[in-house]
Design an enzyme around this catalytic site. Sequence first.
Site, PDB file in Angstrom:
ATOM      1  N   ILE A  79      30.964  42.323  40.696  1.00  0.00           N
ATOM      2  CA  ILE A  79      31.230  43.302  39.632  1.00  0.00           C
ATOM      3  C   ILE A  79      30.911  44.724  40.085  1.00  0.00           C
ATOM      4  O   ILE A  79      31.722  45.632  39.871  1.00  0.00           O
ATOM      5  CB  ILE A  79      30.486  42.938  38.335  1.00  0.00           C
ATOM      6  CG1 ILE A  79      30.947  41.572  37.826  1.00  0.00           C
ATOM      7  CG2 ILE A  79      30.728  43.996  37.257  1.00  0.00           C
ATOM      8  CD1 ILE A  79      30.262  41.111  36.556  1.00  0.00           C
ATOM      9  N   ARG A 110      25.235  31.361  48.600  1.00  0.00           N
ATOM     10  CA  ARG A 110      26.202  30.361  48.156  1.00  0.00           C
ATOM     11  C   ARG A 110      26.744  29.496  49.292  1.00  0.00           C
ATOM     12  O   ARG A 110      26.944  28.299  49.124  1.00  0.00           O
ATOM     13  CB  ARG A 110      27.358  31.069  47.434  1.00  0.00           C
ATOM     14  CG  ARG A 110      26.932  31.677  46.122  1.00  0.00           C
ATOM     15  CD  ARG A 110      28.019  32.525  45.510  1.00  0.00           C
ATOM     16  NE  ARG A 110      27.628  32.970  44.181  1.00  0.00           N
ATOM     17  CZ  ARG A 110      28.377  33.746  43.410  1.00  0.00           C
ATOM     18  NH1 ARG A 110      29.552  34.161  43.832  1.00  0.00           N
ATOM     19  NH2 ARG A 110      27.957  34.104  42.209  1.00  0.00           N
ATOM     20  N   GLY A 163      30.955  35.120  34.688  1.00  0.00           N
ATOM     21  CA  GLY A 163      29.705  35.068  33.928  1.00  0.00           C
ATOM     22  C   GLY A 163      29.107  36.418  33.590  1.00  0.00           C
ATOM     23  O   GLY A 163      28.105  36.480  32.867  1.00  0.00           O
ATOM     24  N   GLY A 164      29.689  37.510  34.110  1.00  0.00           N
ATOM     25  CA  GLY A 164      29.243  38.848  33.741  1.00  0.00           C
ATOM     26  C   GLY A 164      28.010  39.344  34.470  1.00  0.00           C
ATOM     27  O   GLY A 164      27.458  40.394  34.117  1.00  0.00           O
ATOM     28  N   ASN A 168      40.342  36.765  36.400  1.00  0.00           N
ATOM     29  CA  ASN A 168      39.089  36.058  36.648  1.00  0.00           C
ATOM     30  C   ASN A 168      37.907  36.727  35.973  1.00  0.00           C
ATOM     31  O   ASN A 168      36.932  36.075  35.604  1.00  0.00           O
ATOM     32  CB  ASN A 168      38.801  35.971  38.151  1.00  0.00           C
ATOM     33  CG  ASN A 168      39.601  34.895  38.829  1.00  0.00           C
ATOM     34  OD1 ASN A 168      39.951  33.890  38.217  1.00  0.00           O
ATOM     35  ND2 ASN A 168      39.918  35.100  40.090  1.00  0.00           N
ATOM     36  N   ALA A 189      38.018  45.583  38.333  1.00  0.00           N
ATOM     37  CA  ALA A 189      38.503  46.683  39.158  1.00  0.00           C
ATOM     38  C   ALA A 189      39.642  47.433  38.478  1.00  0.00           C
ATOM     39  O   ALA A 189      39.659  48.667  38.441  1.00  0.00           O
ATOM     40  CB  ALA A 189      38.949  46.159  40.523  1.00  0.00           C
ATOM     41  N   GLU A 240      38.652  42.029  44.443  1.00  0.00           N
ATOM     42  CA  GLU A 240      38.853  40.875  45.300  1.00  0.00           C
ATOM     43  C   GLU A 240      40.136  40.952  46.112  1.00  0.00           C
ATOM     44  O   GLU A 240      40.325  40.181  47.057  1.00  0.00           O
ATOM     45  CB  GLU A 240      38.828  39.583  44.473  1.00  0.00           C
ATOM     46  CG  GLU A 240      38.610  38.330  45.291  1.00  0.00           C
ATOM     47  CD  GLU A 240      38.512  37.068  44.459  1.00  0.00           C
ATOM     48  OE1 GLU A 240      38.519  35.962  45.036  1.00  0.00           O
ATOM     49  OE2 GLU A 240      38.424  37.174  43.216  1.00  0.00           O
TER      50      GLU A 240
END
Length: 515
Positions: free
Chosen positions: A494, A333, A79-80, A74, A47, A478
Amino acid sequence: MASRRDFLNGMMLFGAASMTQTSLFANENSIKWDEEWDVLVVGSGFAGSAATCQAIEEGAKTLMIDKMPVLGGNSAINGGAIAVVNSSFQKDRGIKDSYELYVKDILKAGLGLNRMDLVEVIAKNGNSAYEWTLQKGVYYRNALGQFGGHSVPRTIWPEINSGGKITIPLQEFAMKNGATIRTRVILDDFVRDESGKIIGAKVRENYDFDFDTTKDEADNKSGTVKFYKIKGGIVMATGGFSYDVKFRQEIDPAITPELDCTNHYGATAYALKTMMRNNVKTVDLKWIQLGPWGSPDEKGFGIAPVFAIPAFSYGIMVDARTGKRFVNELADRKIRSDAILKMHKNPDGSITHPVVICDSVGAQGTTKANVYRGIHKNVIKVFDTLKELADFYNIPYEGLKQSVDNYTKYARNGKDEEFGKPFFKFKDVIPDLTKPPFYAWRALPKVHHTMGGVKIDTEARVYDNDDKPIEGLFAAGEAVGGPHGASRLGSCAIPDCLVFGRIAGKNAANLAKKG
């Protein structure tokens, strides 16, 4: 003991009551300014980097700061993975997708508690943000994946599974085009005029971060105080607070200190508390997400979450005590984490970790380098036969074999009769768990993402406790609450950060133009 609601209400009252005690009210001439900028971006992850690039493109004199000695937060260890709608990767593979389906998936994962207006902005602008990163020098590998909770494959990755492969090119672009970036600078407070407009920031340069979960970061007084005059706006891209063990447990006592965290050490509530002292409104603080793909065999984020992408997509997760599946491996999740925590404790207090398994075809869903890294770190194990795998993890072989046989039948028929897991082919081959060698790792949820944060609108403006926008203050990523509801859908962070980072950077720069 105070209830969670009492705690959250108390924090809001704390923010409102202490505003006049800690905020700095001044006119432009009453403070000795050390520097002047059009835009100040606080935080250097997805961001913050996006906001800095966008502000520079708008012609603003822009400074980005980070309290840590290295950039990226972070995002640098992320992991992109980025999920967008109608990317070239989807089109090349004939995948039909829509903004409506994307929004539906996000809402389902968030238990319907999401801010619809923010979700729609992310859905409609995610692909253009991805294409914008291409213009800034980010490279993506030719791969498409389906994370848990997504209805179709829509997730892509940079050339290496690392968020740093996105943040670093953005930061390089920003500096090449005139931005200034500084590390070890922490924001302590905002400077506001009599109307409440943000006109500056109180910071400490040469700040020395000290990671100690038993201490309050506010007790760290290191660094030299400076005052930055801000002509346009401040963008708070300061991330979440997953590593603030004391703060997160006050919010949710069930998230005990021994639960490991995937975040970097600087993911604390310091910036959030600074905003709360300035009467900023917060939302959804109680929702803290665990990542179901962590492993007890490594600390922090590690390699397991990267290998989990193909393992959960093309394999199974079993209870090591029985060899039986117990959840849809591609559920969101929260569902998977809750299922693991529900089943992994034994009556005598000991813990049995579930085991995630895929075959050689499924392992091709990530790079060879990731597989080798996992094996080298002793997180991923490789076996020539299921019997060897069962013996190693003390799994009842007959139970495991039955689970594998059932899964093979389900995969070939295209219908999971037990848990409703979606199936899709990998390179036109059905990953049916019949092609050795077999790869396995032990799973344990880890604290991963905080859904709560400050309230913003679709222009990334931050709101106060009277539900009014604070002029000159923006937020993205975030640090913001609302887009993800109760639980963030994997690979949607992302696009959230990039989309709202760009919006925040543009609007902060536009304020400078008006001034």
